[in-house]
Design a protein around this motif. Sequence first.
Motif, short mmCIF file in Angstrom:
data_model
loop_
_atom_site.label_atom_id
_atom_site.label_comp_id
_atom_site.label_asym_id
_atom_site.label_seq_id
_atom_site.Cartn_x
_atom_site.Cartn_y
_atom_site.Cartn_z
N LEU A 65 -14.13 -6.73 5.23
CA LEU A 65 -13.90 -5.95 6.23
C LEU A 65 -12.38 -5.91 6.50
CD1 LEU A 65 -16.99 -7.39 8.16
CD2 LEU A 65 -16.92 -5.17 7.10
N LEU A 66 -11.91 -6.86 6.24
CA LEU A 66 -10.50 -7.23 6.78
C LEU A 66 -9.53 -6.32 6.07
CD1 LEU A 66 -10.24 -10.66 7.96
CD2 LEU A 66 -10.38 -8.78 9.43
N ILE A 67 -9.93 -6.11 4.82
CA ILE A 67 -9.07 -5.29 3.78
C ILE A 67 -8.85 -3.71 4.29
CG2 ILE A 67 -8.86 -4.34 1.63
CD1 ILE A 67 -9.74 -7.09 0.42
N GLU A 68 -9.93 -3.38 4.94
CA GLU A 68 -9.90 -1.93 5.47
C GLU A 68 -8.99 -2.11 6.50
OE1 GLU A 68 -13.72 -1.10 6.36
OE2 GLU A 68 -14.42 -1.18 4.38
N ARG A 69 -8.91 -3.12 7.47
CA ARG A 69 -7.88 -3.16 8.59
C ARG A 69 -6.44 -3.54 8.30
NH1 ARG A 69 -11.70 -6.09 12.58
NH2 ARG A 69 -9.79 -6.35 13.46
N PHE A 70 -6.57 -4.26 7.13
CA PHE A 70 -5.00 -4.64 6.93
C PHE A 70 -3.77 -3.66 6.83
CE2 PHE A 70 -2.02 -6.40 3.97
CZ PHE A 70 -1.62 -7.60 4.89
N HIS A 71 -4.14 -2.57 6.46
CA HIS A 71 -3.13 -1.63 6.18
C HIS A 71 -2.63 -1.21 7.64
CE1 HIS A 71 -0.94 1.58 4.72
NE2 HIS A 71 -1.54 2.50 5.46
N ASP A 72 -3.60 -0.75 8.53
CA ASP A 72 -3.25 -0.54 10.11
C ASP A 72 -2.56 -1.72 10.61
OD1 ASP A 72 -4.21 1.93 9.74
OD2 ASP A 72 -6.41 1.04 10.40
N TRP A 73 -2.72 -2.86 10.50
CA TRP A 73 -2.20 -3.85 10.94
C TRP A 73 -0.84 -4.16 10.51
CZ3 TRP A 73 -0.30 -8.49 8.59
CH2 TRP A 73 0.14 -9.42 9.55
N HIS A 74 -0.44 -3.98 9.02
CA HIS A 74 1.18 -4.37 8.59
C HIS A 74 1.70 -3.02 8.92
CE1 HIS A 74 1.51 -1.92 4.91
NE2 HIS A 74 0.11 -2.02 4.55
N ILE A 75 1.32 -1.89 9.06
CA ILE A 75 2.13 -0.65 9.44
C ILE A 75 2.39 -1.20 10.94
CG2 ILE A 75 2.01 1.76 9.87
CD1 ILE A 75 2.26 1.06 7.02
N ARG A 76 1.56 -1.57 11.78
CA ARG A 76 1.75 -1.76 13.17
C ARG A 76 2.87 -2.81 13.35
NH1 ARG A 76 -3.11 -2.67 14.97
NH2 ARG A 76 -3.06 -4.73 15.49
N MET A 77 2.78 -3.63 12.21
CA MET A 77 3.74 -4.81 12.56
C MET A 77 5.27 -4.50 11.75
SD MET A 77 2.64 -7.33 14.08
CE MET A 77 1.37 -6.86 14.96
N GLY A 78 5.27 -3.28 11.41
CA GLY A 78 6.54 -2.81 10.91
C GLY A 78 6.86 -2.85 9.50
N MET A 79 5.81 -3.18 8.58
CA MET A 79 5.98 -3.61 7.42
C MET A 79 5.48 -2.31 6.74
SD MET A 79 4.42 -7.28 6.88
CE MET A 79 4.09 -7.83 8.56
N GLU A 80 6.34 -1.72 5.74
CA GLU A 80 5.87 -0.43 4.96
C GLU A 80 4.88 -0.65 3.94
OE1 GLU A 80 9.16 1.90 3.22
OE2 GLU A 80 10.26 1.61 5.07
N HIS A 81 4.93 -1.90 3.26
CA HIS A 81 4.10 -2.23 2.12
C HIS A 81 3.44 -3.52 2.60
CE1 HIS A 81 5.53 0.91 -0.21
NE2 HIS A 81 6.75 0.67 0.01
N SER A 82 2.19 -3.89 1.87
CA SER A 82 1.67 -5.09 2.24
C SER A 82 2.38 -6.33 1.85
CB SER A 82 0.18 -5.24 1.24
OG SER A 82 -0.36 -6.21 1.33
N PRO A 83 2.56 -7.10 2.80
CA PRO A 83 3.44 -8.37 2.58
C PRO A 83 2.54 -9.27 1.41
CG PRO A 83 2.42 -8.68 4.56
CD PRO A 83 2.00 -7.38 4.05
N LEU A 84 1.54 -9.16 1.14
CA LEU A 84 0.80 -10.07 0.20
C LEU A 84 0.43 -9.40 -1.10
CD1 LEU A 84 -2.16 -10.95 2.85
CD2 LEU A 84 -0.16 -12.16 2.20
N ASP A 85 0.86 -10.27 -2.13
CA ASP A 85 0.59 -9.94 -3.50
C ASP A 85 -0.79 -9.67 -3.94
OD1 ASP A 85 3.39 -10.12 -3.84
OD2 ASP A 85 3.15 -12.45 -4.61
N ASN A 86 -1.77 -10.25 -3.46
CA ASN A 86 -3.15 -10.29 -3.69
C ASN A 86 -3.93 -9.04 -3.08
OD1 ASN A 86 -3.06 -11.67 -1.65
ND2 ASN A 86 -4.61 -13.20 -2.20
N ILE A 87 -3.43 -8.64 -1.97
CA ILE A 87 -3.71 -7.35 -1.19
C ILE A 87 -3.12 -6.05 -1.54
CG2 ILE A 87 -4.80 -6.69 0.91
CD1 ILE A 87 -5.25 -9.47 1.84
N LYS A 88 -3.54 -5.22 -1.98
CA LYS A 88 -3.02 -3.99 -2.30
C LYS A 88 -3.75 -3.12 -1.49
CE LYS A 88 0.21 -5.76 -5.04
NZ LYS A 88 1.38 -5.86 -4.67
N CYS A 89 -3.18 -2.32 -0.43
CA CYS A 89 -3.66 -1.46 0.26
C CYS A 89 -3.04 -0.10 0.35
CB CYS A 89 -3.93 -1.86 1.84
SG CYS A 89 -2.51 -2.13 2.64
N CYS A 90 -1.73 -0.14 0.01
CA CYS A 90 -0.94 1.10 0.10
C CYS A 90 -1.01 1.84 -1.35
CB CYS A 90 0.43 0.88 0.64
SG CYS A 90 0.71 0.26 2.31
#
Length: 90
Positions: A65-90
């Motif tokens: 469930l969180l992987i779906e929301r992770f993209h919105d979160w890291h964009i809101r925090m100012g990160m263009e791409h996922s900061p985690l190597d094992n979660i690719k959302c972009c």
Amino acid sequence: MSLNKFKAWYQKASFYAEEAYNAPYRSAIARAKREQDDVFMLLIFSEMMGVPNPASYYTLELQPLLIERFHDWHIRMGMEHSPLDNIKCC
């Protein structure tokens, strides 16, 4: 007035009454939800940084469930791409 016209009028009146009642609280509810989501994400991803999370066993089943929301979160925090190597959302 026919029954269908009355139902349509009642639905419109109900919608506008609900909107008028909820309007003052809408921004406070949205802000509280964002803050709660940010704290939740901080707890989940702090474990990756080595901070022990006491609820890690229970949060593992929430990962799909969180992987779906992770993209919105890291964009809101100012990160263009996922900061985690094992979660690719972009």
